[in-house]
Structure formats: C-alpha cells, structure tokens
Write an enzyme that holds these catalytic residues in place. Sequence first.
Site, mmCIF file in Angstrom:
data_model
loop_
_atom_site.group_PDB
_atom_site.id
_atom_site.type_symbol
_atom_site.label_atom_id
_atom_site.label_comp_id
_atom_site.label_asym_id
_atom_site.label_seq_id
_atom_site.Cartn_x
_atom_site.Cartn_y
_atom_site.Cartn_z
ATOM 1 N N ASP A 150 0.821 -1.230 0.000
ATOM 2 C CA ASP A 150 0.000 0.000 0.000
ATOM 3 C C ASP A 150 0.847 1.269 0.000
ATOM 4 O O ASP A 150 0.586 2.203 0.779
ATOM 5 C CB ASP A 150 -0.921 0.033 1.229
ATOM 6 C CG ASP A 150 -1.614 -1.280 1.503
ATOM 7 O OD1 ASP A 150 -1.878 -2.026 0.548
ATOM 8 O OD2 ASP A 150 -1.896 -1.554 2.687
ATOM 9 N N GLU A 199 -11.161 -0.865 -3.459
ATOM 10 C CA GLU A 199 -10.470 -0.143 -2.381
ATOM 11 C C GLU A 199 -9.309 0.651 -2.987
ATOM 12 O O GLU A 199 -9.170 0.760 -4.205
ATOM 13 C CB GLU A 199 -9.954 -1.141 -1.338
ATOM 14 C CG GLU A 199 -8.981 -2.160 -1.923
ATOM 15 C CD GLU A 199 -8.743 -3.355 -1.019
ATOM 16 O OE1 GLU A 199 -9.519 -3.548 -0.057
ATOM 17 O OE2 GLU A 199 -7.786 -4.109 -1.285
#
Length: 321
Positions: free
Chosen positions: A34, A204
């Site tokens: 991420d 997401e």
Amino acid sequence: MKLSHFSLLIFLVFPSFAQAQTSGNPLFPGWYADPEGIIFGKTYWIYPTYSAKYKEQVFMDAFSSADLITWKKHERIIDTAAIKWAKKAMWAPSITQKDGKYYLFFGANDIQSDQEIGGIGVAVADRPEGPYKDHLGKPLIDKFYNKAQPIDQFVFKDKDNQYYLIYGGWSHCNIAKLNKDFTGFVPYTDGSTFKEITPEGYVEGPFMFIRNGKYYFMWSEGGWTGPDYSVAYAIADSPLGPFKRIGKILKQDPAMATGAGHHSIIHDAKKERYYIVYHRRPLGETDGNHRVTCMEEMHFDKDGLIIPVQLTKEGVKKNKL
C-alpha cells in the site's frame, strides 16, 4: 548502442555498477504494501504499510531517496504507542504537508461495524520522518457512511487549495471536504458530508491526481490476497465525478509477479514524469502478507489516456529533483 572499451570493461568487471542507474524492483527489502509516494522539497518519500499479520501490523516505516535509486529507511515513524486507540492493523498511510506541518492519515483496527473502536486517524509531525503524534486523540472517521469501510484513506489537495479525504473499502468510496486544521469536515452545500463517488469495479485503494485540468481517479480491484489484484481508473472534470471506468492499467504478469495493486502516483512536475508506486507479490509466494514495494514510470497517449504499465525487474531510471 556501442560501448567504449572502458565502458565495456566496467560492465564486465563490475556488472552491478552498470545496473546502479536503475532502482530495481522491489525498491527496498522487506514486506511492505500500500505505498504512498510523494515529493517533499528535493526528496522522494514512500510511506507503506508494514505487511504482516494484523496483530503485528502496529507501526509504520518510511523511506526517502534523492534519486529513486538509493533509499534510506526511517524506522517506526508512528506506532500504536503514539495512537492509544489503535490496537492493530495500521495501514495504507497517506500524507500531506500544510502550514509547515506534516499530516499522516492512516487506518487502524480493521473495524467491521460502527460498534467497534477504530477507523481512520490522523497524526502530525514537524518533519516528514516524524515522529508522529495523534492529532485528535480519537479516529477522524469511525463509522460506516454509504456502506464504505473507513480504511484506505487518501488526502487530496485540489487546485483551489481545498483538501479532501477520499477513502473506502468494501466496494464503496466516499469523498469529504476536510476543514482547515484537519480536525473534521466541512459539509457540502446540500448539507451532506460524505459523498459517494464509487465507480464500476471499485474495491479499495483510491488515489486522485490532476493532469491538464482533468481529474484522474484510480483504485484497486480484485482481492488483495489474490493474484488478480489490479489498478483501474477513470477521468472526470471534478473531484466529485461522475467517474466512468476506463479500464485497468496495472495487473499481474505471470512471468514477473502477481497481485499488483494498491498504488500511488509521484509526479515530477519539472520534468513532467509520472511514476506509479505499487505493491506486488513475488512469484511462488502464498502468504497474503508477503508483498513488496515497486515502481515503474507511467506514460499517457495523445488523448491523455494512461498507457497500461508493464511490470519490470529494472524499475525506474535515476532522477534527481
């Protein structure tokens, strides 16, 4: 391209010297996912998730570089000792600079309902490397609005200097206007605070940037533990959309790596270069948390559409700011 006798000798005797002009992928050792990439001054920064089991995912490291080649590790810029309400699963940091301070937004505790403690928090520091302290002493968002799990936050600065928080898991994405001191939100003119901007395919990992007056909205699709994790995008005239999905621009290469997703974009405005920073899973890895941070240069066609990105082992070329 012909090599001089000297260059050929250097290449043969010191092959690593010849390769040092590219970053290589992954950019740095360790399990990190991420990644949020950003430029502060003359330095590139990457803020990733420490990719481990949720109960061990209780701190974050950061990495800095002057040239994209050599990266310095800044350990534990934030942890659950500084964020009293966070117990586990600190992830997906997003950072911005405002009024001489650095604000780090993060998700924690992976809450599954409004009855649990956790959600999206914000921390503040005087330097990019921290140390960061809790800005509010509680989550900034701790409830589900429009069915969006409060995770995967991205702080976006618009052309008019308005800051937005774009976030959401469970296939729903919201955008909200941050107030001036990042302690809360400013309602829209219709009285709402959280507007849903979920495009088709969204799962997401939202990210947004402006290019030639257009708003590029990007997100991750698929399951984060699977091989088909990927990145898609849309373009609109406003940060509020509407966003119509154009297509995928980052996905697995079965010969290179799987699970390529949850990215960010670094823009070198002076040289007009765009870099996509993302995580992927090495071939043969079955542990969902075994992810590494990588980078590729990203290009556009004549119509402003993003050309699909190829995964590489080489990474990107040296580029000092």
